[in-house]
Design an enzyme around this catalytic site. Structure first.
Site: not given
Ligand code: FAD
Lengths: 399, 377
Positions: A126-129, A244, A381-383
């Site tokens: 999955q190439g999203y993030s 998902e 995320s849970n937030e």
């Molecule tokens: C082990 C692992 C596997 C993964 N696998 C995949 C994958 O296969 N493909 C893929 O595409 N992605 C994948 N992901 C990515 C995942 O979807 C992202 O980590 C996730 O979307 C959170 O983004 P971030 O890590 O950039 O954190 P950020 O978005 O930068 O968030 C940082 C903190 O800020 C909080 N936050 C952000 N916005 C808000 C808001 N509006 N209000 C309150 N709090 C907020 C978040 O909850 C978090 O606590 C994976 C991540 C992990 C850790």
């Protein structure tokens, strides 16, 4: 109200148990039970066994080779699979991409890709993030520019789970920079061996090579690999997210984890008595068990509603939050139960070439505790989930 | 009351902070984590040269510190930088027991310890003893007119780097009795000692030790026969102050990294620190951090008290640090998102140090039990 399963459901559970008894290789369940990281071959093996039985795609309609189970059957299957320590089914092709192709893909795409997902010929990731686009996925920057009958893709994806095993990646890419962020995104299917793609492994904090960075430099992707319409990718991605989030509660995983913590706590001795008889530990364990009993029922209530045709809304966000808290709490209890033997770094769970230092059950507990911090970060995320719940609840009210 | 460090302690803190920020950055430390030895001999020698080991011993023993606040000052700094070098095992446990119980000949070893030339380990815990300090099933037996040790020791931190081991064994009594425990100071390569070494999850190394007919005599004995429990408990109390202070330091770093990240990471067009959901959690973290600081001060200040009063404060600190530490580690990771899940990022190591500290000398619940027992008395 009636809390009992129907005769059919009971019979189905028996059938699933019988199948797992007979077909789940002991080698695989032992690895899962002891927290060993599975190889690609391990995943492929279980995938093939399920496919042979026709049970690989519970959420697919029969016309595409799915088993068209209802929500309760799926729940029973997940519960029994977790109990038996079956490998988890890698979701990217089966439960993420496939529903999108079924709904928005072309006939040619469905005919080409769906059978290959079932056969295991294709391993999707999955190439999203992206580094700059996590929770705020719509801000993604990976560019796809049309050049004749190709798109030229440039940019970087990250956190790509098991990308090292994948031969295909589905990506969200930016195809229009002059419109609202959400309106300039497209959904592209890309071959991982196209020139210009580089996969760099990222080691997670428990030492496992589970995720990757995927870099794109002038990668040429045929236009027929576009899913649906150009610039409609965000709609498809949101649709995918609803899939998902099925099994988001992870009830089966938690039940298996609870049983395993209990087994550990019966064996560990604390001041001369089994740990499970220790008041503090027992109280912690009981509280999680109480939460899990209620959550499993919440899950079933929501599933029944879905089965009756009502789409779950904020409930799936609620299940995500509570489900991950419970799983993480159980991981914490397992680590505690292991005592000093949680401290050794269990390299054998990653490379399998030495015996555990203490009791086998203690070895993976610290790694699992840290690795599963991911549960509350990914998949929304849970937030973000709490934000969705609050927004829905307070819509139109507090301004 | 006075909550200021002494001038010497302040200097020590400044020196350590400067040294560690210059010489112990994330890349250096991560390379140490990946090394076969599990710690850096070079860093070790430099720390000894700066007097960091000496600060953990009293003047009588050749050092210039050794009190509760000296220990907490040193270990807080080690914790802030996520240091994995085995000061706790060599200086506090091994060295501390020699200082407490050793005869003149044995105490000569302290010169080498303080100079950074020698590593030690305490081989006390056993496969079944968990956090039970008095449970010793390794026995002293007489075999062909000689005294020998037979038994197993578990998760002996720093054992495979140590030239000497302090080994506990039962001279008399039942497996759980406080009386009847003796200590011996043995070369790590004494005949009959075998080891299986391995890396630890949060850095450093440990070993499982098998003692098979290891010969001992009155010269290798550390302290009086069968009377080691009190000294062991006192030195483990010092180690718990050290560990609590180290955890406090690591929590400070986790909070600082999180604060910086909240101010720099942008999502939805603004710093994530502008989201109230995260602001309140950051605030809670800072509240717990101040609680943790006070708990460590209380424990360090009561280290010299009589055992019940000392242990009550130490259990209070370790219980509080166990709870607050988990909160800080988990919330720091959560508020970072994916980046904190990567092994090479500083917070990953720091969070592991915080959480895994709970697995030494009694976890959060065990400390709570001891606190309840001592408070009821
Ligand atoms: C082990 C692992 C596997 C993964 N696998 C995949 C994958 O296969 N493909 C893929 O595409 N992605 C994948 N992901 C990515 C995942 O979807 C992202 O980590 C996730 O979307 C959170 O983004 P971030 O890590 O950039 O954190 P950020 O978005 O930068 O968030 C940082 C903190 O800020 C909080 N936050 C952000 N916005 C808000 C808001 N509006 N209000 C309150 N709090 C907020 C978040 O909850 C978090 O606590 C994976 C991540 C992990 C850790």
């Amino acid at each position: 109200m009636d809390l009992s399963y129907t005769q059919d459901e009971i019979a189905f559970r028996e059938e699933v148990r019988g199948f797992l008894d007979e077909k789940l290789p002991e080698e695989l369940s032992a690895k899962v039970a002891s927290g060993v990281v599975l190889s690609k071959a391990d995943h492929d093996r279980w995938h093939a066994i399920l496919n042979e039985k026709g049970w690989l795609a519970p959420n697919w309609p029969e016309e595409f080779g799915g088993c068209a189970w209802n929500a309760v059957q799926r729940h029973i299957f997940e519960e029994e699979s977790a109990r038996a320590n079956a490998p988890r089914i890698v979701p990217f092709g089966l439960s993420m991409l496939a529903p999108v192709l079924m709904k928005f893909g072309s006939d040619a795409q469905r005919e080409h890709y769906l059978p290959r997902i079932l056969s295991g010929e294709d391993w999707w990731c999955q190439g999203y993030s992206e580094p700059g686009a996590g929770s705020d996925l719509a801000s993604l920057k990976t560019r796809a520019v049309r050049d004749g009958d190709h798109y030229i893709v440039n940019g970087q994806k990250t956190w790509t789970t098991l990308g090292q095993y994948a031969n295909k990646i589905f990506c969200l890419v930016r195809t229009d920079t002059n419109v609202k962020q959400q309106e300039g995104i497209s959904f592209l299917l890309i071959d991982m061996d196209t020139p210009g793609i580089e996969v760099r492994p990222i080691k997670l904090l428990d030492g496992t090579p589970e995720v990757n960075e995927v870099w794109f430099t002038d990668v040429r992707v045929p236009v027929e690999n576009l899913v649906g319409e150009e610039n409609m990718g965000w709609t498809y991605a949101k649709y995918l997210l609803t899939h998902e989030r099925t099994n988001i509660a992870g009830v089966g995983f938690s039940q298996a984890a609870l049983a395993s913590v209990k087994r550990m706590a019966r064996q560990e001795r604390h001041n001369g008595k089994p740990l499970i008889e220790n008041a503090h530990f027992a109280a912690r364990l009981a509280q999680v068990e109480i939460d899990l009993m209620a959550m499993a029922t919440t899950n079933l209530r929501i599933i029944s509603k879905a089965a009756a045709g009502q789409a779950p809304g904020v409930e799936s966000s609620m299940l995500k939050v509570k489900g991950t808290i419970i799983r993480q709490e159980l991981n914490d209890l397992a680590r505690r139960a292991a005592g000093p033997y949680a401290m050794p770094f269990a390299s054998e769970t990653i490379d399998g070439d030495n015996d555990p230092v203490g009791p086998g059950y203690a070895a993976p507990t610290a790694a699992k505790y840290f690795n599963n911090r991911k549960l509350s970060i990914f998949g929304g995320s849970n937030e973000i989930q709490r934000g969705i719940i609050a927004k829905t609840l307070l819509a139109g009210g507090a301004k | 009351m006075n909550f200021e460090l002494t001038e010497e302690q302040q200097m020590l803190q400044d020196t350590m902070r400067r040294f560690l920020s210059e010489r112990y950055d994330t890349a250096t430390r991560n390379a140490i984590l990946d090394s076969a030895q599990g710690y850096s001999s070079e860093i070790w020698a430099q720390m000894a040269e700066l007097g960091i080991v000496g600060a953990l011993f009293s003047e009588d023993d050749g050092g210039f510190g050794g009190a509760g606040f000296d220990i907490s000052t040193v270990f807080e700094e080690l914790g802030r930088a996520g240091v994995v070098e085995p000061l706790l095992d060599t200086a506090i446990l091994g060295g501390g027991l020699i200082a407490r119980l050793g005869n003149d000949a044995q105490k000569e070893m302290l010169v080498e310890v303080i100079a950074g030339e020698l590593q030690l380990a305490l081989a006390h815990g056993e496969p079944e003893s968990r956090y039970d300090l008095s449970r010793v099933t390794t026995r002293i037996e007489s075999q062909g007119g000689k005294m020998v040790l037979n038994g197993r020791k578990a998760v002996v931190v720093n054992a495979d780097a140590a030239s000497h081991l302090v080994v506990s064994a039962r001279e008399s009594g039942e497996d759980d009795d406080e009386s009847g425990i003796s200590l011996f100071l043995l070369p790590a390569d004494a005949p009959g000692v075998s080891m299986r070494g391995y890396p630890l999850f949060s850095g450093g190394r440990a070993a499982e030790i098998t003692l098979d007919g290891v010969e001992v005599d009155d010269a290798t004995r550390l302290g009086a026969a069968g009377e080691a429990f009190d000294a062991l408990a006192s030195q483990i109390a010092a180690a718990e102050v050290a560990l609590a202070a180290e955890t406090l330091g690591a929590m400070e770093t986790a909070a600082a990294l999180t604060r910086d990240y909240l101010m720099t990471r942008k999502q939805f067009g603004r710093p994530i620190g502008s989201f109230q959901a995260l602001q309140h959690r950051m605030a809670d973290m800072m509240i717990e951090l101040e609680q943790a600081r006070s708990a460590v001060i209380l424990a360090a200040g009561h280290l010299e008290d009589a055992a019940p009063e000392r242990d009550r404060h130490i259990s209070a600190a370790r219980n509080l640090l166990g709870r607050a530490g988990r909160l800080v580690a988990e919330d720091s990771i959560q508020m970072h998102g994916g980046i904190a899940m990567t092994q090479e990022y500083e917070l990953a190591h720091i969070a592991k140090r915080i959480v895994m500290a709970d697995h030494r000398f009694g976890d959060t619940d065990t400390q709570l039990e001891r606190f309840i027992a001592l408070s009821a008395a």
